[in-house]
Write an enzyme that holds these catalytic residues in place. Sequence first.
Site, PDB file in Angstrom:
ATOM      1  CE  LYS A 204      -4.405   1.209   0.242  1.00 50.03           C
ATOM      2  NZ  LYS A 204      -5.626   0.545  -0.210  1.00 50.03           N
TER       3      LYS A 204
ATOM      4  CG  ASP B  75      -7.313   3.614  -0.711  1.00 50.26           C
ATOM      5  OD1 ASP B  75      -7.856   2.502  -0.631  1.00 50.26           O
ATOM      6  OD2 ASP B  75      -7.321   4.414   0.245  1.00 50.26           O
TER       7      ASP B  75
HETATM    8  P1  NDP Z   1     -12.908   7.971  -2.598  1.00 48.48           P
HETATM    9  O1  NDP Z   1     -11.843   8.966  -2.388  1.00 48.48           O
HETATM   10  O2  NDP Z   1     -13.465   7.755  -3.956  1.00 48.48           O
HETATM   11  O3  NDP Z   1     -14.138   8.283  -1.618  1.00 48.48           O
HETATM   12  C1  NDP Z   1     -13.976   8.342  -0.233  1.00 48.48           C
HETATM   13  C2  NDP Z   1     -15.287   8.760   0.379  1.00 48.48           C
HETATM   14  O4  NDP Z   1     -15.191   8.675   1.795  1.00 48.48           O
HETATM   15  C3  NDP Z   1     -15.638  10.209   0.072  1.00 48.48           C
HETATM   16  O5  NDP Z   1     -17.042  10.341   0.092  1.00 48.48           O
HETATM   17  C4  NDP Z   1     -14.992  10.944   1.250  1.00 48.48           C
HETATM   18  O6  NDP Z   1     -15.570  12.226   1.508  1.00 48.48           O
HETATM   19  C5  NDP Z   1     -15.278   9.996   2.383  1.00 48.48           C
HETATM   20  N1  NDP Z   1     -14.239  10.143   3.417  1.00 48.48           N
HETATM   21  C6  NDP Z   1     -12.901  10.052   3.254  1.00 48.48           C
HETATM   22  N2  NDP Z   1     -12.268  10.274   4.415  1.00 48.48           N
HETATM   23  C7  NDP Z   1     -13.226  10.516   5.317  1.00 48.48           C
HETATM   24  C8  NDP Z   1     -13.217  10.812   6.697  1.00 48.48           C
HETATM   25  N3  NDP Z   1     -12.071  10.911   7.382  1.00 48.48           N
HETATM   26  N4  NDP Z   1     -14.421  10.979   7.305  1.00 48.48           N
HETATM   27  C9  NDP Z   1     -15.571  10.882   6.607  1.00 48.48           C
HETATM   28  N5  NDP Z   1     -15.648  10.596   5.312  1.00 48.48           N
HETATM   29  C10 NDP Z   1     -14.496  10.421   4.684  1.00 48.48           C
HETATM   30  O7  NDP Z   1     -12.345   6.592  -1.995  1.00 48.48           O
HETATM   31  P2  NDP Z   1     -12.833   5.109  -2.268  1.00 48.48           P
HETATM   32  O8  NDP Z   1     -14.303   5.065  -2.455  1.00 48.48           O
HETATM   33  O9  NDP Z   1     -11.949   4.518  -3.295  1.00 48.48           O
HETATM   34  O10 NDP Z   1     -12.433   4.400  -0.897  1.00 48.48           O
HETATM   35  C11 NDP Z   1     -13.322   4.342   0.219  1.00 48.48           C
HETATM   36  C12 NDP Z   1     -12.857   3.244   1.157  1.00 48.48           C
HETATM   37  O11 NDP Z   1     -12.849   1.989   0.469  1.00 48.48           O
HETATM   38  C13 NDP Z   1     -11.448   3.400   1.727  1.00 48.48           C
HETATM   39  O12 NDP Z   1     -11.406   2.843   3.018  1.00 48.48           O
HETATM   40  C14 NDP Z   1     -10.608   2.549   0.790  1.00 48.48           C
HETATM   41  O13 NDP Z   1      -9.407   2.109   1.407  1.00 48.48           O
HETATM   42  C15 NDP Z   1     -11.561   1.385   0.566  1.00 48.48           C
HETATM   43  N6  NDP Z   1     -11.310   0.590  -0.626  1.00 48.48           N
HETATM   44  C16 NDP Z   1     -11.316   1.146  -1.879  1.00 48.48           C
HETATM   45  C17 NDP Z   1     -11.116   0.355  -2.983  1.00 48.48           C
HETATM   46  C18 NDP Z   1     -11.234   0.885  -4.370  1.00 48.48           C
HETATM   47  O14 NDP Z   1     -11.206   0.084  -5.303  1.00 48.48           O
HETATM   48  N7  NDP Z   1     -11.397   2.168  -4.580  1.00 48.48           N
HETATM   49  C19 NDP Z   1     -10.820  -1.078  -2.848  1.00 48.48           C
HETATM   50  C20 NDP Z   1     -10.926  -1.574  -1.507  1.00 48.48           C
HETATM   51  C21 NDP Z   1     -11.122  -0.747  -0.449  1.00 48.48           C
HETATM   52  P3  NDP Z   1     -14.778  13.543   1.061  1.00 48.48           P
HETATM   53  O15 NDP Z   1     -14.899  13.592  -0.425  1.00 48.48           O
HETATM   54  O16 NDP Z   1     -15.459  14.654   1.761  1.00 48.48           O
HETATM   55  O17 NDP Z   1     -13.344  13.369   1.521  1.00 48.48           O
END
Ligand code: NDP
Length: 448
Positions: A129, A169
Site C-alpha cells: 500500500k 484508493d
Molecule cells: P474515494 O476517495 O473515492 O471516496 C472516499 C469517500 O469517503 C468520500 O465520500 C470521502 O468524503 C469519504 N471520506 C474520506 N475520508 C473521510 C473521513 N475521514 N471521514 C468521513 N468521510 C471520509 O475513496 P474510495 O471510495 O476509493 O475508498 C473508500 C474506502 O474503500 C477506503 O477505506 C478505501 O481504502 C476502501 N477501498 C477502496 C477500494 C477501491 O477500489 N477504490 C478497494 C478496496 C477498499 P470527502 O470527499 O469529503 O473526503
Amino acid sequence: MSIKNEYLNSLMDRVVARNPAEPEFHQAVREVLASLVPVVEARPEFIKEGVMDCLVEPERIIKFRVPWEDEQGNVHVNRGFRVQFNSAIGPYKGGLRFHPSVYEGIIKFLGFEQIFKNSLTGLPIGGGKGGSDFDPKGKTDLEVMRFCQSFMTELFKYIGPDTDVPAGDIGVGGREIGYLFGQYKRLRNEFTGVLTGKGLTYGGSLARTEATGYGLCYFTDCMLKGAGKSFEGAVAAISGSGNVAIYACEKAVQLGAKVVTMSDSGGYIYDKNGIDLPLIKRLKEVERKRISAYVDIHPEAEYHPGCAGVWQVPCGIALPCATQNELDLNSAKALIANGCFAVAEGANMPCTPDAVDAFQAAGVLFAPAKAANAGGVATSALEMSQNSMRFYWTFEEVDDHLRRIMTDLYRNASSAAEQYGSPGDLAAGANIAGFLKVGESMLAYGIV
Ligand code: NDP
C-alpha cells in the site's frame, strides 16, 4: 484485549513497542493475530519457523519527499510512502491513498490488511500500500498533475509489473492514475501494466471502476442468502460518496434494495424516496462538489452536517464505504436498535472492534472488509492479466469473473470459520483462509 495464546500475545506486545504511535496498525494486527490462535495451535510450525514474526514486519518501507509547485508559484513539500509488506504469493499489490490523514501507520495498516485480502481473491498477488499526505481537494488539475509527476519520479524506482503494482484508493481516482501512469511510462520508456485502475483507452479493464462496490454487494448477497435473507425490498444505508459507495449503491439497487443515505466528510444526506444516483455521480465524479449540493436539486431530502449521524437512520442493511473507524459502538447500538440485520464493510476497517463485537453479539450478519471489498483488487489482478496478454475482456466477462471470485471467497471464508471452530464468523474465517495460503508459501521459502 489480550490474545489467547502466549506467543501471539507477546508478539503483539513487540509490534506495539516497535511501531509506537501507530494505533490503526496495532488494531489491524491484533484482529488478525487473535483469529489465528486456533491455526497456530493446530500448526505450531508457523511460530517455530518464524512465519508469524515475519508476517507482522513489512519486507520494505519506502518513504520520500514530494516537492511540487502550485499555480501561484509557492513550493509545497509532501511525504510519499510505499509499504511493500509481503510478496510471498505474488508482486506487491495495493492502492495509493492521497489524504491529509496519511502517515506511515495508516499505510502499514492498509498494507497489512491487503496481504490477506489479496490472498483471499485466489489470485497471485502480494500485499502492499502507499500514498501521501497530499490533499487533492481544492487543487487544480495542473496542481494535481504536478504533484503526481513528482510522486512518480521517486516511486518509479521501486515498482514494476512483476514487482509492485499500485492502484487507486481514497483521493486517487482515474485522473490521478492517468498522471501517474503517464509519468512512469515517460521515465521508463516502456508501456506495461504497472498501475491498475487505468483509463479504458490505455490499458484499463472494463468493470474495474464498478468492481469494489459491485463485489461488496455480490459478497453481501451470498451472506444474506446463507441466512435466508436478501437485498430485495430492504432499506440500505451507505456512507461515503466516492468510488466504492457509488457502485455499492448502484448494485444494491439492482439487487432490489432502496438506498436512503450517502455521505462525505462534511455530512450526510437522507432521501426517503431513495438516493438519486445519477445526480450523485454528476456531483461527485464530474463537478467534484460537496454532497450538501444534493438538497439544492432535491429539497425534499435532508442534509445533516457531521457524517457519523448516518448510522442513526433506520435501515436493514448498512454498508460503510467511507473510511477507517467511521462506525463506532454508539453507531452500532443505534443500528441494532433500529433493526439492522446485516453490515458489510466496503471501506477498509470502517467498524471499530467494539462495534464488530456488538454486531456479532446481537446476531447481526457481518461481512469484514478483507473479504467484502476484495472485488476491487481482484479486478485489478484481472486488469494485470489482460495487460500481460495484451488483450481485453468484455464488461460481462470481467463481471462474471468478479461474481465467481466473490462467491468462492464467501465459501472459503465460511468454511475456514467452520473448520477452525467459529462457524458463521466471517471475520475469523477471512483472516484464517487469507493467512493459510501466505503462511504455507512462507514456510516453503525457509527463512527469507
Ligand atoms: P474515494 O476517495 O473515492 O471516496 C472516499 C469517500 O469517503 C468520500 O465520500 C470521502 O468524503 C469519504 N471520506 C474520506 N475520508 C473521510 C473521513 N475521514 N471521514 C468521513 N468521510 C471520509 O475513496 P474510495 O471510495 O476509493 O475508498 C473508500 C474506502 O474503500 C477506503 O477505506 C478505501 O481504502 C476502501 N477501498 C477502496 C477500494 C477501491 O477500489 N477504490 C478497494 C478496496 C477498499 P470527502 O470527499 O469529503 O473526503
